[in-house]
Enzyme design. Structure first.
Site, PDB file in Angstrom:
ATOM      1  N   ASP A 247       2.172  -7.129  -1.100  1.00 52.13           N
ATOM      2  CA  ASP A 247       1.599  -5.784  -1.036  1.00 52.13           C
ATOM      3  C   ASP A 247       1.005  -5.617   0.355  1.00 52.13           C
ATOM      4  OD1 ASP A 247       0.733  -3.731  -3.590  1.00 52.13           O
ATOM      5  OD2 ASP A 247      -0.229  -3.357  -1.652  1.00 52.13           O
TER       6      ASP A 247
ATOM      7  N   ASN B 113       8.716  -2.952  -6.898  1.00 51.24           N
ATOM      8  CA  ASN B 113       7.797  -2.031  -7.538  1.00 51.24           C
ATOM      9  C   ASN B 113       6.981  -1.213  -6.538  1.00 51.24           C
ATOM     10  OD1 ASN B 113       6.033  -1.116  -9.865  1.00 51.24           O
ATOM     11  ND2 ASN B 113       4.522  -2.273  -8.684  1.00 51.24           N
TER      12      ASN B 113
ATOM     13  N   TYR C  51       9.072  12.869  -3.968  1.00 52.28           N
ATOM     14  CA  TYR C  51       8.942  11.741  -4.899  1.00 52.28           C
ATOM     15  C   TYR C  51      10.136  11.702  -5.853  1.00 52.28           C
ATOM     16  CZ  TYR C  51       6.795   8.572  -8.289  1.00 52.28           C
ATOM     17  OH  TYR C  51       6.518   7.515  -9.123  1.00 52.28           O
TER      18      TYR C  51
ATOM     19  N   LYS D 204      13.116   8.810  -6.345  1.00 49.26           N
ATOM     20  CA  LYS D 204      13.305   8.100  -7.611  1.00 49.26           C
ATOM     21  C   LYS D 204      14.665   8.393  -8.240  1.00 49.26           C
ATOM     22  CE  LYS D 204       9.316   6.031  -7.524  1.00 49.26           C
ATOM     23  NZ  LYS D 204       9.223   4.563  -7.350  1.00 49.26           N
TER      24      LYS D 204
ATOM     25  N   ILE E 259       1.232   6.137 -16.558  1.00 51.78           N
ATOM     26  CA  ILE E 259       0.660   4.822 -16.828  1.00 51.78           C
ATOM     27  C   ILE E 259      -0.758   4.756 -16.253  1.00 51.78           C
ATOM     28  CG2 ILE E 259       1.030   2.329 -16.636  1.00 51.78           C
ATOM     29  CD1 ILE E 259       3.297   3.840 -18.083  1.00 51.78           C
TER      30      ILE E 259
ATOM     31  N   THR F 109      -2.931   3.541 -14.090  1.00 50.21           N
ATOM     32  CA  THR F 109      -2.940   2.773 -12.843  1.00 50.21           C
ATOM     33  C   THR F 109      -3.736   3.537 -11.789  1.00 50.21           C
ATOM     34  OG1 THR F 109      -0.982   3.872 -11.932  1.00 50.21           O
ATOM     35  CG2 THR F 109      -0.601   1.930 -13.338  1.00 50.21           C
TER      36      THR F 109
END
Length: 251
Positions: A40, A93, A159, A163, A192, A194
């Protein structure tokens, strides 16, 4: 009943592992016996992920890496292989969200930033991961797309474009390597719980909950379980798939 762990003796390489889905997946792989490489660009949070893996007795290598910089990706993959000898499972990810903006107002620099991280970054990761998998005789790649990869999102053209494109890239790669013992799939999370979701909703998380037919946010661990299934022998006949884990959001 066997106590064998699904990923004993295998190595998992995870990008975007500093929090959320990436961290949960790193821990899940470690629980199942994998050696884990976590990457990361947020170094402090990445160290926390490493500690989480160590706390459950897992073997972990943490590497600071910005997927928008190809040389850092190449170096991270090389270091992972130098340390553990191979990459059996790669979970790409790392990604960023856009600020809600109508298409005609999106600045070119912002478009390039979103596509550069989400799509180009994933491509470069796959390029180096798959090259290693070819050398070692096989492996599995899972990319994080999104429910926004199969439906439109108002204010989210950049975005959603990244995707959607990831799904096409994944399907094509699955065909490229189907006879080389390399499987390539996508996971498509919904809303989600997050840090990204906190940013996307400006802290008004109820907005995201209201979009979910099941009436709650997903848990990072629920995405992790889907990733591990795709990477395991139980998912051995699955390649080129887009596995939706979104509580019905995309419906």
């Amino acid at each position: 009943m066997s106590n064998a762990k699904r990923f004993e003796g295998k190595t998992a390489f995870i990008t975007g592992a500093a929090s959320g889905i990436g961290r949960a997946t790193a821990v899940a792989f470690a629980v199942e016996g994998a050696r884990v490489v976590v990457t990361d660009r947020v170094e402090a949070a990445l160290r926390e992920t490493g500690e989480s893996v160590k706390e459950i007795g897992g073997e972990v290598l943490a590497i600071a890496c910005d997927v928008s910089k190809p040389e850092e990706i190449e170096a991270a993959v090389a270091r992972a292989v130098n340390t553990f000898g191979r990459i059996d499972c790669a979970f790409n990810n790392a990604g960023v969200e856009n600020k809600a903006t109508p298409l005609h107002e999106i600045e070119l620099e912002e478009w390039d930033r979103i596509l550069g991280i989400n799509l180009r970054g994933t491509f470069v990761c796959m390029k180096h991961e798959i090259a290693q998998m070819l050398r070692q005789g096989g492996g599995v790649v899972v990319n994080t797309s999104s429910g926004a990869g199969i439906r439109g999102v108002a204010g989210g053209a950049s975005y959603a474009a990244s995707k959607h494109a990831m799904i096409g890239m994944t399907k094509s790669a699955a065909l490229d390597y189907a006879k080389r013992n390399i499987r390539v799939n996508c996971v498509l999370p919904g809303n989600i719980a997050t840090p990204m979701m906190d940013r996307f909703t400006d802290g008004d998380i109820q907005k995201a909950i209201d979009l979910e037919p099941v009436g709650r946010l997903g848990k990072p661990e629920e995405i992790a379980e889907a990733v591990l299934w795709m990477c395991s022998d139980l998912g051995g006949f699955v390649t080129g798939a887009s596995v939706v884990v979104d509580g019905g959001w995309s419906l």
